[in-house]
Design a protein around this motif. Structure first.
Motif, PDB file in Angstrom:
ATOM      1  N   ASN A  66       0.839  -1.170  -0.024  1.00  0.00           N
ATOM      2  CA  ASN A  66      -0.052   0.002  -0.183  1.00  0.00           C
ATOM      3  C   ASN A  66       0.747   1.249   0.130  1.00  0.00           C
ATOM      4  OD1 ASN A  66      -2.135  -1.560   0.485  1.00  0.00           O
ATOM      5  ND2 ASN A  66      -1.838  -1.950   2.463  1.00  0.00           N
ATOM      6  N   LYS A  67       2.188   1.227   0.106  1.00  0.00           N
ATOM      7  CA  LYS A  67       2.891   2.421   0.355  1.00  0.00           C
ATOM      8  C   LYS A  67       2.319   3.153   1.427  1.00  0.00           C
ATOM      9  CE  LYS A  67       5.674   1.151  -2.938  1.00  0.00           C
ATOM     10  NZ  LYS A  67       6.794   0.062  -2.298  1.00  0.00           N
ATOM     11  N   LYS A  68       1.959   2.555   2.596  1.00  0.00           N
ATOM     12  CA  LYS A  68       1.252   3.127   3.678  1.00  0.00           C
ATOM     13  C   LYS A  68       1.419   2.262   4.708  1.00  0.00           C
ATOM     14  CE  LYS A  68      -2.768   6.039   4.915  1.00  0.00           C
ATOM     15  NZ  LYS A  68      -1.737   7.197   5.027  1.00  0.00           N
ATOM     16  N   ILE A  69       1.771   2.720   6.083  1.00  0.00           N
ATOM     17  CA  ILE A  69       1.484   2.132   7.338  1.00  0.00           C
ATOM     18  C   ILE A  69       0.171   2.481   8.135  1.00  0.00           C
ATOM     19  CG2 ILE A  69       2.645   1.650   9.429  1.00  0.00           C
ATOM     20  CD1 ILE A  69       4.446   0.586   6.991  1.00  0.00           C
ATOM     21  N   PRO A  70      -0.335   1.218   8.512  1.00  0.00           N
ATOM     22  CA  PRO A  70      -1.496   1.539   9.211  1.00  0.00           C
ATOM     23  C   PRO A  70      -1.408   2.477  10.418  1.00  0.00           C
ATOM     24  CG  PRO A  70      -1.399  -0.620   8.484  1.00  0.00           C
ATOM     25  CD  PRO A  70      -0.295  -0.039   8.323  1.00  0.00           C
ATOM     26  N   SER A  71      -2.338   3.517  10.744  1.00  0.00           N
ATOM     27  CA  SER A  71      -2.285   4.088  11.927  1.00  0.00           C
ATOM     28  C   SER A  71      -3.406   4.112  12.864  1.00  0.00           C
ATOM     29  CB  SER A  71      -2.775   5.802  11.297  1.00  0.00           C
ATOM     30  OG  SER A  71      -2.525   6.800  12.206  1.00  0.00           O
ATOM     31  N   GLN A  72      -3.255   4.253  13.944  1.00  0.00           N
ATOM     32  CA  GLN A  72      -4.247   4.395  15.199  1.00  0.00           C
ATOM     33  C   GLN A  72      -4.334   5.847  15.761  1.00  0.00           C
ATOM     34  OE1 GLN A  72      -3.429   1.896  18.642  1.00  0.00           O
ATOM     35  NE2 GLN A  72      -1.104   2.209  18.234  1.00  0.00           N
ATOM     36  N   GLN A  73      -5.218   6.417  16.219  1.00  0.00           N
ATOM     37  CA  GLN A  73      -5.664   7.519  17.036  1.00  0.00           C
ATOM     38  C   GLN A  73      -5.028   7.628  18.279  1.00  0.00           C
ATOM     39  OE1 GLN A  73      -7.265  10.508  15.063  1.00  0.00           O
ATOM     40  NE2 GLN A  73      -6.647   8.831  13.632  1.00  0.00           N
ATOM     41  N   THR A  74      -4.677   8.655  18.604  1.00  0.00           N
ATOM     42  CA  THR A  74      -4.192   8.845  20.098  1.00  0.00           C
ATOM     43  C   THR A  74      -5.554   8.937  20.785  1.00  0.00           C
ATOM     44  OG1 THR A  74      -4.104  11.148  19.896  1.00  0.00           O
ATOM     45  CG2 THR A  74      -2.200  10.010  19.530  1.00  0.00           C
ATOM     46  N   MET A  75      -5.583   8.660  22.228  1.00  0.00           N
ATOM     47  CA  MET A  75      -6.615   8.611  23.006  1.00  0.00           C
ATOM     48  C   MET A  75      -6.994  10.328  23.221  1.00  0.00           C
ATOM     49  SD  MET A  75      -6.027   5.658  25.961  1.00  0.00           S
ATOM     50  CE  MET A  75      -7.694   6.054  26.570  1.00  0.00           C
ATOM     51  N   VAL A  76      -5.847  11.195  23.558  1.00  0.00           N
ATOM     52  CA  VAL A  76      -5.969  12.331  23.656  1.00  0.00           C
ATOM     53  C   VAL A  76      -4.857  13.051  22.625  1.00  0.00           C
ATOM     54  CG1 VAL A  76      -5.815  14.573  25.265  1.00  0.00           C
ATOM     55  CG2 VAL A  76      -6.728  12.314  25.951  1.00  0.00           C
ATOM     56  N   PRO A  77      -5.204  14.099  21.830  1.00  0.00           N
ATOM     57  CA  PRO A  77      -3.978  14.638  21.127  1.00  0.00           C
ATOM     58  C   PRO A  77      -2.730  14.833  21.966  1.00  0.00           C
ATOM     59  CG  PRO A  77      -6.197  15.483  20.476  1.00  0.00           C
ATOM     60  CD  PRO A  77      -6.348  14.685  21.812  1.00  0.00           C
ATOM     61  N   PHE A  78      -1.656  14.764  21.316  1.00  0.00           N
ATOM     62  CA  PHE A  78      -0.348  14.896  21.935  1.00  0.00           C
ATOM     63  C   PHE A  78       0.559  16.019  21.347  1.00  0.00           C
ATOM     64  CE2 PHE A  78       4.034  13.221  22.622  1.00  0.00           C
ATOM     65  CZ  PHE A  78       3.977  13.550  23.859  1.00  0.00           C
ATOM     66  N   VAL A  79       0.469  16.946  22.290  1.00  0.00           N
ATOM     67  CA  VAL A  79       1.433  18.034  21.776  1.00  0.00           C
ATOM     68  C   VAL A  79       2.884  18.202  22.302  1.00  0.00           C
ATOM     69  CG1 VAL A  79       1.638  20.846  22.037  1.00  0.00           C
ATOM     70  CG2 VAL A  79      -0.917  19.381  22.201  1.00  0.00           C
ATOM     71  N   ILE A  80       3.757  18.401  21.171  1.00  0.00           N
ATOM     72  CA  ILE A  80       5.289  18.260  21.381  1.00  0.00           C
ATOM     73  C   ILE A  80       5.664  19.611  21.080  1.00  0.00           C
ATOM     74  CG2 ILE A  80       7.408  17.215  20.567  1.00  0.00           C
ATOM     75  CD1 ILE A  80       5.958  14.886  19.825  1.00  0.00           C
ATOM     76  N   ASN A  81       6.483  20.221  22.130  1.00  0.00           N
ATOM     77  CA  ASN A  81       7.105  21.522  22.041  1.00  0.00           C
ATOM     78  C   ASN A  81       8.478  21.246  21.506  1.00  0.00           C
ATOM     79  OD1 ASN A  81       9.115  23.630  23.390  1.00  0.00           O
ATOM     80  ND2 ASN A  81       7.123  24.613  22.596  1.00  0.00           N
ATOM     81  N   ILE A  82       8.747  21.936  20.160  1.00  0.00           N
ATOM     82  CA  ILE A  82      10.226  21.688  19.516  1.00  0.00           C
ATOM     83  C   ILE A  82      10.621  23.157  19.069  1.00  0.00           C
ATOM     84  CG2 ILE A  82       9.614  19.315  18.786  1.00  0.00           C
ATOM     85  CD1 ILE A  82       8.641  20.216  16.221  1.00  0.00           C
TER      86      ILE A  82
END
Length: 213
Positions: A66-82
């Motif tokens: 598929n040229k794609k890896i299956p995804s799953q949703q986070t339970m709560v959106p995860f914010v990363i500071n970079i």
């Protein structure tokens, strides 16, 4: 150990059998290895290396189809500071991240918010892997060039999604892992080249303990 246990590849364990036979699990050794036995001897399996090979081949099969890896949703959106540069690099490569199972938006100048991640990963492992993996992904630069780096990226995801040393698992789970590795391609070695299992025949055990002398 290596001086005692067979060093050759999967043909050693076949030894007249129709397929690889990793036997029946007896238990774990220090929550790192699985000890099992079949009709011809004993086998020690590195459970992390075994699980890693299974996960790598699963990811590779999905990618090849598929040229794609299956995804799953986070339970709560995860914010990363970079940093701003890192955020821009990720924003410029969102299609690459999406193909690899990540659902991401840039939520501010220095923040990204993650809504989805590769389905094989646990959320705790995903947080650990994300920033190191971004370096490999953003280095690819374009979707067209991803094939040049895909094996390394998939190997990293497979490694971080696998059982680890000191994970305690049940006999049922051990036997399930043995059955899975028996039917997995390239099962003798993990995606980093380490041995998955080693076999010792009853005849070898007899020699070690000088039975029959």
């Amino acid at each position: 150990f290596d001086s005692l246990f067979s060093q050759t590849k999967e043909q050693d364990l076949k030894d007249g059998l129709d397929q690889i036979d990793l036997g029946t699990a007896i238990g774990q050794i220090h929550d790192i290895f699985i000890l099992s036995q079949n009709s011809k001897g004993i086998i020690i399996v590195d459970m992390h290396a075994a699980h890693e090979r299974i996960n790598y081949e699963t990811l590779k099969s999905e990618w090849d189809k598929n040229k794609k890896i299956p995804s799953q949703q986070t339970m709560v959106p995860f914010v990363i500071n970079i940093s701003q540069d890192e955020a821009e690099n990720i924003q410029n490569n969102l299609k690459l991240f999406e193909a690899l199972g990540f659902e991401i938006i840039r939520s501010s100048e220095r923040n990204i918010t993650i809504y989805g991640y590769p389905a094989l990963l646990k959320e705790t492992n995903f947080k650990e892997i994300f920033l190191p993996l971004t370096e490999d992904i953003t280095a690819v630069e374009t979707v067209e060039r991803i094939e040049e780096a895909i094996e390394k990226i998939l190997a990293t995801i497979a490694c971080k999604s696998s059982l680890r040393a000191y994970d305690n698992i049940s006999l049922k789970e051990m036997n399930l892992l043995l059955r899975q590795i028996e039917s997995t391609k390239n099962s003798g070695y993990c995606s980093h080249g380490r041995p998955v299992w080693r076999f010792m025949s009853i005849a070898e055990l007899d020699r070690i303990f000088m039975r029959g002398r």
